[in-house]
Design a protein around this motif. Structure first.
Motif, PDB file in Angstrom:
ATOM      1  N   LYS A   1       0.874  -0.991  -0.046  1.00  0.00           N
ATOM      2  CA  LYS A   1       0.112   0.405   0.029  1.00  0.00           C
ATOM      3  C   LYS A   1       0.836   1.019  -0.382  1.00  0.00           C
ATOM      4  O   LYS A   1       0.100   2.287  -0.497  1.00  0.00           O
ATOM      5  N   LEU A   2       1.864   1.693   0.388  1.00  0.00           N
ATOM      6  CA  LEU A   2       2.772   2.543   0.424  1.00  0.00           C
ATOM      7  C   LEU A   2       3.439   2.683  -0.662  1.00  0.00           C
ATOM      8  O   LEU A   2       3.475   3.778  -1.181  1.00  0.00           O
ATOM      9  N   MET A   3       3.805   1.559  -1.547  1.00  0.00           N
ATOM     10  CA  MET A   3       4.048   1.863  -2.164  1.00  0.00           C
ATOM     11  C   MET A   3       4.057   2.125  -3.356  1.00  0.00           C
ATOM     12  O   MET A   3       3.907   2.593  -4.777  1.00  0.00           O
ATOM     13  N   LEU A   4       2.398   1.034  -3.454  1.00  0.00           N
ATOM     14  CA  LEU A   4       1.021   1.833  -4.578  1.00  0.00           C
ATOM     15  C   LEU A   4       0.439   3.702  -4.263  1.00  0.00           C
ATOM     16  O   LEU A   4       0.485   4.234  -5.694  1.00  0.00           O
ATOM     17  N   LYS A   5       0.844   3.513  -3.368  1.00  0.00           N
ATOM     18  CA  LYS A   5       0.744   5.253  -3.025  1.00  0.00           C
ATOM     19  C   LYS A   5       1.587   6.335  -3.541  1.00  0.00           C
ATOM     20  O   LYS A   5       1.283   7.236  -4.049  1.00  0.00           O
ATOM     21  N   HIS A   6       2.921   5.798  -2.931  1.00  0.00           N
ATOM     22  CA  HIS A   6       4.080   6.514  -3.701  1.00  0.00           C
ATOM     23  C   HIS A   6       3.746   6.761  -5.038  1.00  0.00           C
ATOM     24  O   HIS A   6       3.668   7.517  -5.736  1.00  0.00           O
ATOM     25  N   SER A   7       3.173   5.890  -5.972  1.00  0.00           N
ATOM     26  CA  SER A   7       3.281   5.858  -7.514  1.00  0.00           C
ATOM     27  C   SER A   7       2.376   6.846  -7.485  1.00  0.00           C
ATOM     28  O   SER A   7       2.406   8.205  -8.814  1.00  0.00           O
ATOM     29  N   GLU A   8       1.325   6.882  -6.871  1.00  0.00           N
ATOM     30  CA  GLU A   8       0.211   7.401  -7.330  1.00  0.00           C
ATOM     31  C   GLU A   8       0.625   8.946  -6.457  1.00  0.00           C
ATOM     32  O   GLU A   8       0.036  10.165  -8.005  1.00  0.00           O
ATOM     33  N   ILE A   9       1.462   8.925  -6.077  1.00  0.00           N
ATOM     34  CA  ILE A   9       1.746  10.872  -5.842  1.00  0.00           C
ATOM     35  C   ILE A   9       2.986  11.191  -6.183  1.00  0.00           C
ATOM     36  O   ILE A   9       2.081  12.128  -6.989  1.00  0.00           O
TER      37      ILE A   9
ATOM     38  N   ILE B   1       7.243  15.092   2.774  1.00  0.00           N
ATOM     39  CA  ILE B   1       6.025  14.993   1.586  1.00  0.00           C
ATOM     40  C   ILE B   1       5.858  13.668   1.863  1.00  0.00           C
ATOM     41  O   ILE B   1       4.284  13.148   1.866  1.00  0.00           O
ATOM     42  N   VAL B   2       7.142  12.599   2.294  1.00  0.00           N
ATOM     43  CA  VAL B   2       6.600  10.805   2.730  1.00  0.00           C
ATOM     44  C   VAL B   2       5.808  10.407   4.179  1.00  0.00           C
ATOM     45  O   VAL B   2       4.542   9.679   4.113  1.00  0.00           O
ATOM     46  N   LYS B   3       6.258  11.584   4.766  1.00  0.00           N
ATOM     47  CA  LYS B   3       5.398  11.425   5.962  1.00  0.00           C
ATOM     48  C   LYS B   3       3.788  11.989   5.438  1.00  0.00           C
ATOM     49  O   LYS B   3       3.092  10.569   6.035  1.00  0.00           O
ATOM     50  N   SER B   4       3.854  12.944   5.524  1.00  0.00           N
ATOM     51  CA  SER B   4       2.138  13.320   5.203  1.00  0.00           C
ATOM     52  C   SER B   4       1.451  13.206   4.091  1.00  0.00           C
ATOM     53  O   SER B   4       0.476  12.674   3.947  1.00  0.00           O
ATOM     54  N   GLN B   5       2.036  12.898   2.844  1.00  0.00           N
ATOM     55  CA  GLN B   5       1.075  12.793   2.039  1.00  0.00           C
ATOM     56  C   GLN B   5       1.206  10.608   1.055  1.00  0.00           C
ATOM     57  O   GLN B   5       0.623  10.580   0.159  1.00  0.00           O
ATOM     58  N   ILE B   6       2.206  10.059   2.417  1.00  0.00           N
ATOM     59  CA  ILE B   6       2.227   8.871   2.020  1.00  0.00           C
ATOM     60  C   ILE B   6       1.825   7.822   3.519  1.00  0.00           C
ATOM     61  O   ILE B   6       0.580   7.644   3.250  1.00  0.00           O
ATOM     62  N   ILE B   7       2.962   7.832   4.245  1.00  0.00           N
ATOM     63  CA  ILE B   7       2.497   7.264   5.109  1.00  0.00           C
ATOM     64  C   ILE B   7       1.180   7.165   5.951  1.00  0.00           C
ATOM     65  O   ILE B   7       0.142   6.310   6.321  1.00  0.00           O
ATOM     66  N   ASP B   8       1.340   8.393   6.256  1.00  0.00           N
ATOM     67  CA  ASP B   8      -0.172   8.778   6.839  1.00  0.00           C
ATOM     68  C   ASP B   8      -1.590   8.665   6.186  1.00  0.00           C
ATOM     69  O   ASP B   8      -2.935   8.561   6.765  1.00  0.00           O
ATOM     70  N   SER B   9      -1.502   8.327   4.843  1.00  0.00           N
ATOM     71  CA  SER B   9      -2.826   8.114   4.016  1.00  0.00           C
ATOM     72  C   SER B   9      -2.544   6.422   4.099  1.00  0.00           C
ATOM     73  O   SER B   9      -3.933   5.957   3.786  1.00  0.00           O
ATOM     74  N   CYS B  10      -2.161   5.875   4.328  1.00  0.00           N
ATOM     75  CA  CYS B  10      -2.001   4.846   4.299  1.00  0.00           C
ATOM     76  C   CYS B  10      -2.145   3.654   5.085  1.00  0.00           C
ATOM     77  O   CYS B  10      -2.863   2.589   5.218  1.00  0.00           O
ATOM     78  N   LEU B  11      -1.444   3.662   6.877  1.00  0.00           N
ATOM     79  CA  LEU B  11      -1.212   3.419   7.766  1.00  0.00           C
ATOM     80  C   LEU B  11      -2.694   3.027   8.775  1.00  0.00           C
ATOM     81  O   LEU B  11      -2.424   4.656   8.965  1.00  0.00           O
ATOM     82  N   PRO B  12      -2.917   1.946   8.867  1.00  0.00           N
ATOM     83  CA  PRO B  12      -4.237   2.344  10.136  1.00  0.00           C
ATOM     84  C   PRO B  12      -3.848   3.269  11.397  1.00  0.00           C
ATOM     85  O   PRO B  12      -2.894   2.704  11.937  1.00  0.00           O
ATOM     86  N   GLU B  13      -4.376   3.692  11.935  1.00  0.00           N
ATOM     87  CA  GLU B  13      -3.799   4.614  12.738  1.00  0.00           C
ATOM     88  C   GLU B  13      -4.650   3.926  14.114  1.00  0.00           C
ATOM     89  O   GLU B  13      -3.689   4.400  14.966  1.00  0.00           O
ATOM     90  N   GLU B  14      -4.930   2.950  14.492  1.00  0.00           N
ATOM     91  CA  GLU B  14      -5.254   2.148  15.433  1.00  0.00           C
ATOM     92  C   GLU B  14      -3.994   1.195  15.339  1.00  0.00           C
ATOM     93  O   GLU B  14      -3.531   1.122  16.637  1.00  0.00           O
ATOM     94  N   LEU B  15      -2.665   1.322  14.507  1.00  0.00           N
ATOM     95  CA  LEU B  15      -1.872   0.731  14.779  1.00  0.00           C
ATOM     96  C   LEU B  15      -1.034   1.407  14.874  1.00  0.00           C
ATOM     97  O   LEU B  15       0.556   0.985  15.260  1.00  0.00           O
ATOM     98  N   LEU B  16      -1.059   2.787  14.955  1.00  0.00           N
ATOM     99  CA  LEU B  16       0.577   3.765  15.384  1.00  0.00           C
ATOM    100  C   LEU B  16      -0.002   3.628  16.814  1.00  0.00           C
ATOM    101  O   LEU B  16      -0.804   4.142  17.354  1.00  0.00           O
TER     102      LEU B  16
END
Length: 381
Positions: free
Chosen positions: A141-149, A199-214
């Motif tokens: 999911k992180l890599m798919l979001k990277h490609s999208e952004i 950019i990576v933290k806000s645009q990619i990671i934060d939109s991909c990972l479930p908050e309840e697991l962080l």
């Protein structure tokens, strides 16, 4: 005791994945005109050179060079500053026809024989809705979001990238939290490290990972080595079939060792791995077990698997002997059976060549459709 398990993914612009995509795009072009094409296509890239090699027997008239250039263009290698571009690379073709000895061995009767010997695995578990292990699911999911952004916004991101996700599991083998995330991406010369990490933290990671697991102890490693301007095949040589763990279950399940990309479905390295994923997913989906790994082995020229082994990791709801009988009654794991039931002569392989072959809802991923198993009524009552 609790433990941490890690899986990684890579972007479509990673050198090895460029090769996988070229090999599978050539396969698709052959299948479009000749569904009975025999294809074993390998690709190697380094600096500004692309080499295709292998064995192809097909009635299709395919320009391998044109296919390769289109793949590289679609990935995004179009700027001269990258040192590797769709219009600029040197192309070498070392493809010959398939050995007649192999063809006779696998096509000698109405029942297609296995294209080679080998062992393959399929796996499924209840960690995600798609019945995949959580670490590899999140890494993809992180890599798919990277490609999208990268493709929609640019922001100085370049095609080559890698992700890695470490999940802490509790004593009952259930995902508990994300322990760490690693994401490294190629970037433009003028993008400083601080802005890149934001950019990576806000645009990619934060939109991909479930908050309840962080939580406050989750660790983030974004371009931990710093500058990553030189990437793609200029930075590293690429080769088809070198990301087999990324392609499958992120190391959570075993692997027979054979790559998938560039191989037509007479090669059981590919078709059996797809079929065994459907077997494992069907057993879990039908609530016969919570975890399932299925192994099958084949001999060249022989149509039926010479062994099948099912491991439920003690999560089975009925006797393993009953599960084995159900598998035998519901699945034809011969090459012909796999090709027919999963429609594997369709040109669907380019999409599989990046971001994993399993756990996908894309059209054509027929092996991701669980079978409503027969002979299970007494289990579900």
């Amino acid at each position: 005791m609790s433990y941490i398990f890690t899986s990684e993914s890579v972007s479509e612009g990673h050198p090895d994945k460029i090769c996988d995509q070229i090999s599978d795009a050539i396969l698709d072009e052959c299948l479009k005109s000749d569904p009975n094409s025999r294809v074993a296509c390998e690709t190697l890239i380094k600096n500004n050179t692309v080499i295709v090699a292998g064995e192809i027997t097909s009635k299709a008239n395919v320009s391998y060079e044109a296919v390769a250039r289109k793949v590289v263009e679609d990935i995004g290698y179009i700027e001269d500053e990258l040192g590797f571009t769709c219009n600029g690379f040197e192309f070498q073709n070392l493809i010959s026809e398939q050995s007649k000895d192999i063809d006779i061995g696998i096509s000698r009767d109405e029942s297609l024989g296995s294209g080679d010997q080998g062992l393959m695995f399929g796996y499924a578990c209840r960690e995600t809705p798609e019945l995949m292990p959580l670490p590899i699911s999140l890494a993809h999911k992180l890599m798919l979001k990277h490609s999208e952004i990268r493709k929609s916004k640019g922001l100085g991101l370049r095609p080559d990238a890698k992700s890695q996700v470490s999940i802490e599991y509790d004593t009952n083998y259930q995902p508990k939290r994300v322990d760490s995330i690693v994401l490294s991406t190629q970037h433009s010369e003028d993008l400083d490290l601080g802005n890149l990490r934001e950019i990576v933290k806000s645009q990619i990671i934060d939109s991909c990972l479930p908050e309840e697991l962080l939580d406050n102890e989750t660790k983030y490693f974004i371009n931990p080595a710093g500058r990553f301007v030189i990437g793609g095949p200029v930075g590293d040589c690429g080769l088809t079939g070198r990301k087999i763990i990324v392609d499958t279950y992120g190391g959570m399940a075993r692997h027979g060792g054979g790559g998938f990309s560039g191989k037509d479905p007479s090669k059981v390295d590919r078709s059996a791995a797809y079929g065994l994923r459907q077997v494992a997913k069907s057993l879990v989906k039908n609530e016969l077990c919570d975890y399932c790994e299925v192994q099958a082995s084949y001999a060249i020229g022989v149509s039926e698997p010479i062994s099948i082994y099912i491991n439920t990791f003690e999560s089975e709801k009925i006797n393993l002997s009953e599960i084995q009988e159900i598998v035998g009654n519901n699945f034809d794991l011969s090459p012909s059976g796999l090709i027919n039931s999963l429609n594997l002569l369709a040109p669907i392989y380019s999409k599989t060549a990046s971001y994993g072959h399993f756990g996908r809802e894309d059209q054509g991923f027929t092996w991701e459709m669980p079978v409503n198993l027969k002979n299970t009524a007494k289990i579900n009552t």
